[in-house]
Design an enzyme around this catalytic site. Structure first.
Site, short mmCIF file in Angstrom:
data_model
loop_
_atom_site.label_atom_id
_atom_site.label_comp_id
_atom_site.label_asym_id
_atom_site.label_seq_id
_atom_site.Cartn_x
_atom_site.Cartn_y
_atom_site.Cartn_z
N HIS A 221 -3.67 4.27 4.74
CA HIS A 221 -4.90 3.48 4.49
C HIS A 221 -6.08 4.23 4.04
CE1 HIS A 221 -8.26 0.96 5.74
NE2 HIS A 221 -8.78 1.98 6.32
N ARG B 161 0.79 -1.26 -0.07
CA ARG B 161 -0.07 -0.01 -0.02
C ARG B 161 0.90 1.25 0.03
NH1 ARG B 161 -2.46 0.77 5.48
NH2 ARG B 161 -1.11 2.54 5.77
N TYR C 77 3.57 5.19 11.67
CA TYR C 77 3.71 4.22 12.03
C TYR C 77 4.67 3.37 10.97
CZ TYR C 77 -0.31 3.34 9.09
OH TYR C 77 -1.34 3.66 8.31
#
Lengths: 324, 372
Positions: B261, B257, B270
């Site tokens: 998100h 990805r 993160y």
């Protein structure tokens, strides 16, 4: 004393309870390093470590079921389900196990857990991120249902929920996560579960609500003619609920309007209306009214404000009840 | 009783086009033809631009939350392996496959613009609306495949989901149903390494996601998910196997990805920047272009023309999505049931849930209420 948002007040309550009780374990999706998608658990993993603030695999049934096991074996789990729309897979665990163990075991096994769940609409969120399922859980015996409407209450109610010996579902209205700040004492304090709050005193009509709509009700009250005096009750705990407070108010005012985001039919307003007629029948000047979401799927955000009980619709409902 | 091995397992990993655009000729045989690769490259590029524009729409307040697909466009090759009668049962990071399978491009924008009409799939397009709850829709794919089998249709159901979805119980139930009932169903796990902030290492202790299907009796493999040749081959083989032997396949498409998100997320909180940089080099667009250039099928001029074309297409799609009139209030009610119950009709016609002021004899009450 600090001026905190609802998010910060919850974070403070979690921090202090975790300091005080090492049986507390937080588990959920993205609650660790990321601090939760709403940042409610921000900084807690750094402070308490990965054993006490656990990023679980993506599995709501797993989160709830294992939290039940943790609770049965002496821990004090606080699972988080990321959005109320994802409670589905966890429902079986919570309702068919968590809520029943005490009864099934005749008190030998208990499940002291507090599941935190963001709830409700009004934030332009995607599908299944805006629902209000509190009545579903209030309908199930064996589980307490809490929904704060202010930072001060959020802290006190959460601490009570965590210390409660039974399962509690603690709904956090996302619409007011950061909508306003309030003075929140640094010291730990509790607000008993099952006690409502009279937000505004009044004499002509009682509004009963909970969660984010408390704000919309206050806005509606500003729109009303000056000669209507409204008493606004924030239920705070939806089950067990403070019927004494409602009864006392409605005996005084003779009129009652219930406001909630959830659909009308079988919403918790139906229960309150039934109890008001049971307890206050001879004091009523008008049928109990409900201003709620509709009996439809929560619409996507283009139409969500047409669905939610906004100030104008609440004011209209109040006027109809007052004029009866 | 002596100990003996009663089960052996292995998972093959397939890469045909590597990250430098070098093709394994042997494995590529019988697979994508150059015309198809060209088509895919153009399509993936348009999807990439669509993604960038969608991101900007959200940032400028013209759209709600949007999950970028960036980096996972090679999944579009599944649509080339499918026939029109096949079904696509997606989550929300498969735009490239859905558009190629016939989904009008404005539908996805409409959905994220908070409009249910984004889920109104045109008749004859066998695609289910994008699915928001994680890992629950694969069971629908199993059901659709079951219906296809019962109706003796020569078609399969492809379902897409992420690495995180394999942790949900429904994933396992879907695999089990599909395999036990021998359904023509193809499971495609886009392992993009991250479920919001949760890395693959915390999602499973399993060596691969692919092997999770072995216990159910599925054919299982891992492919380079950024390699259009591998995606196409795996999907095509799985389709044939599903129809011929009634054997479902679990394909783990190993990808990444490249974006957050969703637009509500900030992966910098993160995720290691170095990891992201490494994966940028494995971008499916880069390697596909390299392949085409090496075969003299692509040039800077063609790239310029393509970029202009992508801009033109996406501008039109945005115009369509934004140009649609806001739905009326009635839209909240009208699709609740085939026939609306009386109470819903009453709520629709009065836009009230309170019962006063809804009957003719209460007209005076309504009038006074309107004065509010």
């Amino acid at each position: 004393m600090a001026n905190l948002t609802l998010v910060q007040a919850i974070n403070l309550a979690l921090t202090q309870e975790m300091e005080a009780d090492d049986r507390i374990v937080l588990l959920g999706e993205d609650i660790g390093l990321n601090g939760g998608v709403f940042r409610v658990t921000e900084g807690l993993q750094q402070r308490f470590g990965e054993d006490r603030v656990v990023d679980t695999p993506l599995a709501e049934s797993g989160i709830m079921g294992s939290a039940i096991g943790l609770a049965m074996a002496g821990m004090r789990p606080i699972p988080e389900i990321q959005f109320e729309g994802f409670l589905g897979p966890a429902y079986d665990q919570l309702i068919n196990h968590g809520a029943r163990y005490r009864t099934r075991s005749r008190g030998a096994i208990t499940v002291p857990l507090t599941v935190r769940v963001p709830v409700g609409g009004g934030i332009h969120a995607p599908e299944l991120h805006s629902d209000s399922p509190e009545a579903i859980y209030a309908h199930h015996p064996g589980i307490k249902v809490v929904m704060p409407a202010s930072p001060y209450d959020a802290k006190g109610l959460l601490i009570s929920a965590i210390r409660d010996p039974d399962p509690v579902i603690y709904f956090e209205p996302k619409r007011i996560y950061r909508a306003f700040r309030e003075e929140v004492p640094e010291d730990e304090y509790t607000i008993p579960l099952g006690k409502a709050k009279i937000v505004e005193e009044g004499s002509d009509l009682t509004i009963v609500t909970w969660g984010a709509p408390v704000l919309q009700c206050l806005e509606a009250m500003d729109k009303l003619p000056d000669d209507i005096s409204v008493e606004l009750i924030d239920l705070r705990t939806i089950y067990p609920y403070d019927m004494d407070c409602i009864e006392e108010s409605v005996r005084k005012t003779g009129r009652c309007v219930v406001v909630h985001e959830a659909p009308k039919t079988s919403g918790f307003g139906a229960e309150i209306a039934a109890m008001v007629q049971e307890r206050c029948f001879l004091h009523l000047e008008a049928p109990v009214q409900r201003v709620t979401g509709y009996d439809t799927i929560m619409p996507y955000y283009k139409l969500e404000l047409d669905y939610l009980p906004e100030a104008d619709r609440i004011a209209e409902g109040v006027m109809a009840c007052a004029a009866y | 009783m002596p100990t003996k091995v009663i089960y052996n397992a292995k998972i093959n990993q397939i890469q045909i086009l590597d990250e430098n655009g070098k093709l394994d000729e042997k494995l590529a045989r019988g697979g994508l033809k150059d015309a198809q690769v060209l088509k895919l490259y153009e399509h993936m590029s348009i999807c990439r631009h669509y993604d960038e524009v969608a991101f900007k729409l959200q940032r400028s307040g013209r759209m709600g939350t949007y999950p970028q697909n960036m980096g996972q466009e090679a999944i579009g090759a599944v649509a080339l392996a499918a026939i029109r009668a096949d079904w696509m049962v997606p989550c929300y990071r498969e735009n490239a496959a859905l558009f190629l399978h016939g989904l009008p491009m404005e539908k996805i924008l409409l959905h994220w613009m908070g409009d249910e009409r984004g889920n109104q799939i045109p008749e004859g397009v066998n695609i289910t609306p994008i699915s928001i709850p994680i890992g629950t829709h694969m069971l629908h794919a199993a059901g659709i495949a079951w219906a296809l089998k019962l109706r003796k249709e020569d078609a399969v159901a492809f379902t897409f989901f992420g690495d995180g979805a394999t942790s949900e119980g429904d994933f396992h139930e879907a695999m089990n149903f599909a395999c036990t009932l021998k359904l023509p169903c193809v499971f495609i796990c886009q392992n993009n390494q991250w479920a919001i902030s949760v890395p693959r290492s915390k999602q499973t202790a399993s060596e691969t996601f692919a092997q999770k299907g072995l216990a159910y009796g599925a054919e299982c493999l891992q492919i380079d998910g950024n390699d259009v040749f591998a995606v196409y081959k795996a999907a095509k083989d799985a389709r044939a196997r599903a129809l011929k032997d009634g054997k479902p396949t679990l394909i783990e498409a190993y990808t990444y990805r490249l974006g957050d998100h969703t637009t509500a997320d900030d992966a910098r909180r993160y995720r290691d920047a170095k990891e992201l940089e490494m994966w940028r080099l494995r971008d499916p667009l880069i390697r596909t272009r390299k392949y085409l250039e090496a075969k003299d099928l692509w040039s800077d001029d063609k790239q310029k023309t393509l970029e202009a074309k992508a801009k033109e297409i996406v501008t039109k799609v945005v115009k369509n999505a934004e140009g649609i009139e806001k739905p009326t209030n009635d839209d909240i009610f009208d699709h609740t049931f085939a026939e609306l119950p009386e109470e819903i009709i009453r709520q629709r016609d009065t836009m009230h849930t309170h019962s006063l002021g809804q009957r003719p004899e209460q007209e005076t009450l309504r009038a006074s209420a309107r004065g509010v």
